[in-house]
Write a protein that holds these residues in place. Structure first.
Motif, PDB file in Angstrom:
ATOM      1  N   UNK A 256     -42.755  90.353 107.877  1.00 30.35           N
ATOM      2  CA  UNK A 256     -41.285  90.294 107.785  1.00 30.35           C
ATOM      3  C   UNK A 256     -40.712  91.517 107.074  1.00 30.35           C
ATOM      4  N   UNK A 257     -41.417  92.011 106.050  1.00 37.32           N
ATOM      5  CA  UNK A 257     -40.942  93.197 105.329  1.00 37.32           C
ATOM      6  C   UNK A 257     -40.834  94.393 106.276  1.00 37.32           C
ATOM      7  N   UNK A 258     -41.838  94.544 107.140  1.00 40.28           N
ATOM      8  CA  UNK A 258     -41.828  95.677 108.062  1.00 40.28           C
ATOM      9  C   UNK A 258     -40.852  95.452 109.219  1.00 40.28           C
ATOM     10  N   UNK A 259     -40.682  94.179 109.626  1.00 42.00           N
ATOM     11  CA  UNK A 259     -39.717  93.902 110.697  1.00 42.00           C
ATOM     12  C   UNK A 259     -38.300  94.187 110.211  1.00 42.00           C
ATOM     13  N   UNK A 260     -37.998  93.871 108.963  1.00 40.30           N
ATOM     14  CA  UNK A 260     -36.677  94.199 108.400  1.00 40.30           C
ATOM     15  C   UNK A 260     -36.473  95.709 108.419  1.00 40.30           C
ATOM     16  N   UNK A 261     -37.527  96.458 108.015  1.00 42.59           N
ATOM     17  CA  UNK A 261     -37.431  97.922 108.025  1.00 42.59           C
ATOM     18  C   UNK A 261     -37.180  98.442 109.428  1.00 42.59           C
ATOM     19  N   UNK A 262     -37.886  97.866 110.403  1.00 46.16           N
ATOM     20  CA  UNK A 262     -37.718  98.309 111.792  1.00 46.16           C
ATOM     21  C   UNK A 262     -36.361  97.878 112.331  1.00 46.16           C
ATOM     22  N   UNK A 263     -35.871  96.710 111.887  1.00 46.02           N
ATOM     23  CA  UNK A 263     -34.539  96.277 112.316  1.00 46.02           C
ATOM     24  C   UNK A 263     -33.485  97.290 111.876  1.00 46.02           C
ATOM     25  N   UNK A 264     -33.651  97.830 110.670  1.00 47.88           N
ATOM     26  CA  UNK A 264     -32.722  98.852 110.180  1.00 47.88           C
ATOM     27  C   UNK A 264     -32.810 100.114 111.030  1.00 47.88           C
ATOM     28  N   UNK A 265     -34.033 100.478 111.407  1.00 45.88           N
ATOM     29  CA  UNK A 265     -34.204 101.661 112.276  1.00 45.88           C
ATOM     30  C   UNK A 265     -33.578 101.391 113.638  1.00 45.88           C
ATOM     31  N   UNK A 266     -33.726 100.141 114.106  1.00 47.19           N
ATOM     32  CA  UNK A 266     -33.125  99.757 115.392  1.00 47.19           C
ATOM     33  C   UNK A 266     -31.604  99.888 115.317  1.00 47.19           C
ATOM     34  N   UNK A 267     -31.033  99.438 114.205  1.00 40.76           N
ATOM     35  CA  UNK A 267     -29.588  99.579 114.005  1.00 40.76           C
ATOM     36  C   UNK A 267     -29.202 101.051 114.039  1.00 40.76           C
ATOM     37  N   UNK A 268     -30.003 101.866 113.394  1.00 38.74           N
ATOM     38  CA  UNK A 268     -29.730 103.306 113.372  1.00 38.74           C
ATOM     39  C   UNK A 268     -29.746 103.875 114.790  1.00 38.74           C
ATOM     40  N   UNK A 269     -30.744 103.463 115.564  1.00 38.09           N
ATOM     41  CA  UNK A 269     -30.846 103.921 116.958  1.00 38.09           C
ATOM     42  C   UNK A 269     -29.590 103.576 117.743  1.00 38.09           C
ATOM     43  N   UNK A 270     -29.238 102.281 117.688  1.00 39.89           N
ATOM     44  CA  UNK A 270     -28.111 101.826 118.505  1.00 39.89           C
ATOM     45  C   UNK A 270     -26.798 102.457 118.044  1.00 39.89           C
ATOM     46  N   UNK A 271     -26.648 102.598 116.741  1.00 37.67           N
ATOM     47  CA  UNK A 271     -25.424 103.166 116.199  1.00 37.67           C
ATOM     48  C   UNK A 271     -25.294 104.647 116.560  1.00 37.67           C
ATOM     49  N   UNK A 272     -26.395 105.380 116.403  1.00 38.89           N
ATOM     50  CA  UNK A 272     -26.364 106.802 116.764  1.00 38.89           C
ATOM     51  C   UNK A 272     -26.165 106.985 118.266  1.00 38.89           C
TER      52      UNK A 272
END
Length: 772
Positions: A256-272
């Protein structure tokens, strides 16, 4: 206005919005699940041990017992709240038949008791203290879980018939890590079967102040009371009960710790990606004087909605899956009294995920300040600076296809852009490999070396019998003439007085024999070689405040002898408080003996177990593989389930992130794609370039992820294992899984996602983008 903008944006970008919500939901679900399971495990364990009134100090003892002296000690010690001695009738498994199944193959010490009078109660599955009637038999819950028997079955104990009336929870012996299992019968039935086995005494104390347990142990040892058996404390009971489910929760927390980190990266991807898509519009808004805070709010509100929907969905999913994951906890420990708090902590977990996401979104939106109005209106896209790759030129290329070469060159030129995707792939491979390695390690035969058990094929335990030394020698003579046995060693355990630096004394159980024949893993130092060396279990070393090289004094054959601590090891056997030495002693009585043997042909282990069990009825003969399966089976199954779930999560992450990244990249590269099409590159050429980029980044990601999994992953897994009693830890890697199957699955996932993510590249019109 905001709702209309959000609605239009979602309709325009359905796939990206859905994927982002799924990522938020996955992160929220895992965090919520970890919180719910933790609260339920701790609550159920506390409830079980409170209702059962688990002993704070237990001394198991075989042999003569002086009840009056024990009672006097209990009355005189101010910290003792309650005291009792319970009889545990140890019966050979061959004499116990439940339904149609015999316990002949059980590695447990199966015994019979009556219900306790003061504390250490045996509970039914509703959490009530059991009142058993004549002819009834209550069976340990583990035999229900293993489908060995069911309620209503006939049971036979060496010809004495019983009816299986129910199953019991035993706060002492629930865990498969506990070497013994208690059956409950009435007092009349106990008297009838009392001559069928050997009696072991459970000397139990409840203390007024649990924090003074160490002082009480010292006082018990100093009084030289009965101690011919393992000593177990409240803390160890708690650890053994929590191990299996605790390991599963630890893996979920890890993922879960790493999935949260990846979720943030996913947000960054979609936002950018969205900002790249709206680049010209953002420039126009800035040009007409719209404040940056107003522009940010347009985007921020959308992610508030996404975080809210994703969190609610994740919380709902956690409640859907919690029943399956709580099944084992509820079976072995019952319902937690604080279970109502689980929902609260689940909500808090999802709120933490939402807040983390929104804070991260806010930080990413600061990119608006960097957008140039002139650049945005003129080019419609950001003009990134590429790093040079002068040595990597097409004219010098002899290894790759032109499209493959251009794909790799683009990665080398835009390292910063691809670093984000690389980070995700490294983390994804890490998530996939570490739980797999952990599962393979704890299910491998060599794992026993981390838990204080050597690597051998056959184990013969001799205890609770008269003339123990003679019977040990009898088995050794038989083994010495057995040509199928290639190597063997005998270890005898005796009690010696250990003198501490503060003048106090403690009983120390010392295992004497050859400790190099079947070595265990040492967290520090090594096994004893010389007669003045001794190795301590980690629990003993901590309590005695000893480290490698320190001195310790034992009373051997009436004389004080100094020993040097040669090593420290983990041990889950005999209460975890043991020591190892090689000196000879003829004064102290043997508590028990263990003969370990290695066979030249492992295919005959079952035959050898049967042969020695029938020849030596007073000994417990075990196949070590079966011993590990029965002892660690539930823990192994929990970690296996979590490891497979981690593979699925990792692959989903890889597919979704690659899909998003490729979509973002094609939006960003519209002008470049249009130019390549104008120069004659076909759709398949362009697709191959993007596949080359993905695979190149993936290969680097897998290599880094594998290295990280076998270094940092081993450290993290070791920290989890050490919290349950094993200090030294090294991964036992399955090369086929870690280095072939996992990478292959990731390659397939990336290829599928890349092909899907670049499908829109062929639709880009030359005229629309070369002009821009």
């Amino acid at each position: 206005m905001y709702f209309r903008i959000i609605g239009n944006d979602i309709l325009k970008n359905k796939m990206i919005t859905l994927i982002t919500i799924l990522f938020v939901a996955a992160a929220a679900m895992l965090v919520s699940l970890a919180a719910i399971l933790t609260i339920n495990l701790s609550g159920a364990l506390d409830t079980l041990m409170t209702k059962a009134k688990t002993p704070h100090f237990l001394q198991m003892h075989s042999g003569e017992i002086d009840r009056a002296r024990l009672t006097s000690f209990a009355e005189q010690h101010s910290n003792v709240e309650e005291f009792q001695v319970i009889e545990f009738l140890n019966v050979d498994g061959t004499r116990i038949i439940l339904g149609e199944n015999s316990l002949a193959d059980s590695v447990q010490d199966n015994g019979f008791s009556v219900q306790s009078e003061k504390f250490d109660y045996l509970l039914d599955l509703d959490g009530n203290i059991i009142n058993v009637s004549e002819g009834e038999l209550y069976v340990p819950i583990s035999y229900m879980r293993e489908n060995i028997t069911k309620i209503g079955d006939k049971a036979a104990i060496n010809g004495h018939e019983f009816v299986v009336t129910g199953f019991l929870r035993d706060s002492q012996m629930n865990s498969t890590l506990a070497a013994s299992k208690r059956f409950l019968v009435s007092e009349n039935d106990y008297d009838k079967i009392k001559n069928l086995g050997s009696i072991e005494y459970l000397i139990e104390f409840r203390l007024k102040d649990l924090s003074a347990l160490g002082e009480f142990e010292t006082a018990y040892a100093a009084a030289e009371l009965e101690a011919n058996g393992p000593t177990v404390t409240y803390t160890l009971f708690k650890m053994m009960n929590a191990l299996s489910d605790g390991m599963m929760i630890a893996v979920i927390l890890f993922v879960s710790a790493f999935v949260v980190a990846i979720a943030l990266i996913c947000i960054r991807f979609t936002l950018l990606s969205k900002m790249e898509d709206d680049y010209r519009e953002i420039g126009v808004m800035k040009a007409i004087g719209l404040r940056i805070s107003d522009i940010k709010r347009i985007y921020f509100v959308k992610y508030v909605a996404i975080a809210a929907v994703g969190s609610v969905l994740g919380l709902g999913l956690s409640y859907m899956f919690k029943g399956i994951l709580l099944e084992n906890i509820r079976l072995y420990m019952g319902e937690a009294e604080n279970a109502s708090f689980a929902l609260l902590f689940g909500i808090i977990g999802t709120l933490m995920v939402s807040i983390s996401i929104l804070l991260y979104v806010n930080s990413v939106l600061k990119h608006f300040r960097k957008i140039s109005v002139v650049e945005a209106i003129r080019f419609g896209t950001s003009q990134e600076k590429s790093s040079s790759a002068k040595r990597f030129t097409l004219s010098k290329n002899r290894l790759f296809n032109t499209n493959v070469f251009l794909g790799i060159k683009d990665v080398l030129q835009r390292k910063k852009l691809y670093a984000t995707m690389l980070a995700v792939l490294v983390v994804s491979s890490f998530i996939m490999i570490v739980p797999q390695n952990l599962h393979h390690t704890i299910s491998s035969k060599s794992f026993t070396q981390y838990m204080g058990i050597g690597d051998y094929d056959l184990r013969i335990d001799i205890q609770q019998t008269q003339n123990l030394a003679e019977k040990t020698n009898e088995i050794l003579r038989e083994i010495g003439h057995d040509r199928t046995i290639s190597n063997y060693a005998v270890l005898t355990t005796k009690i010696f007085r250990a003198k501490m630096e503060d003048g106090t004394e403690e009983n120390l159980k010392v295992e004497l024999g050859d400790h190099y024949a079947f070595p265990i893993a040492y967290s520090q130092g090594k096994a004893p070689v010389n007669e003045n060396e001794i190795a301590l279990s980690s629990i003993n070393a901590d309590e005695m405040n000893k480290k490698v090289g320190d001195a310790i004094t034992l009373v051997v054959e009436g004389e004080e002898k100094d020993f040097s601590v040669s090593g420290i090891y983990s041990d889950i056997t005999n209460g975890g408080k043991t020591a190892k030495a090689v000196f000879t002693d003829n004064s102290a009585e043997i508590m028990w003996s263990i003969i370990n043997a290695e066979l030249s042909d492992t295919s005959i282990i079952d035959d050898k177990v049967s042969e020695y069990a029938s020849k030596f009825s007073y000994a417990k003969v075990s196949d070590v593989t079966e011993f590990v399966t029965q002892t660690f089976g539930s823990t192994i199954r929990s970690v296996e389930t979590a490891s497979y779930a981690a593979i699925v999560v990792s692959l989903i992450i890889t597919v979704l992130i690659t899909l998003l990244f490729m979509k973002m990249l094609t939006v960003k590269d519209r002008a470049a794609i249009a130019l390549m099409k104008a120069l004659g590159f076909t759709k398949s050429d362009i697709k191959l370039q993007y596949i080359s980029r993905s695979v190149f980044v993936l290969i680097i990601g897998i290599v880094l992820g594998t290295l990280l999994a076998n270094t940092l992953g081993e450290v993290l897994a070791g920290a989890v294992i050490s919290s349950f009693g094993a200090d030294s830890f090294q991964f036992t890697v399955n090369p086929l899984s870690a280095y072939f199957l996992c990478p292959l699955l990731m390659v397939c996932a990336v290829l599928i996602a890349t092909i899907g993510g670049t499908s829109g590249a062929g639709q880009i019109k030359i005229s629309a983008h070369i002009k821009g």
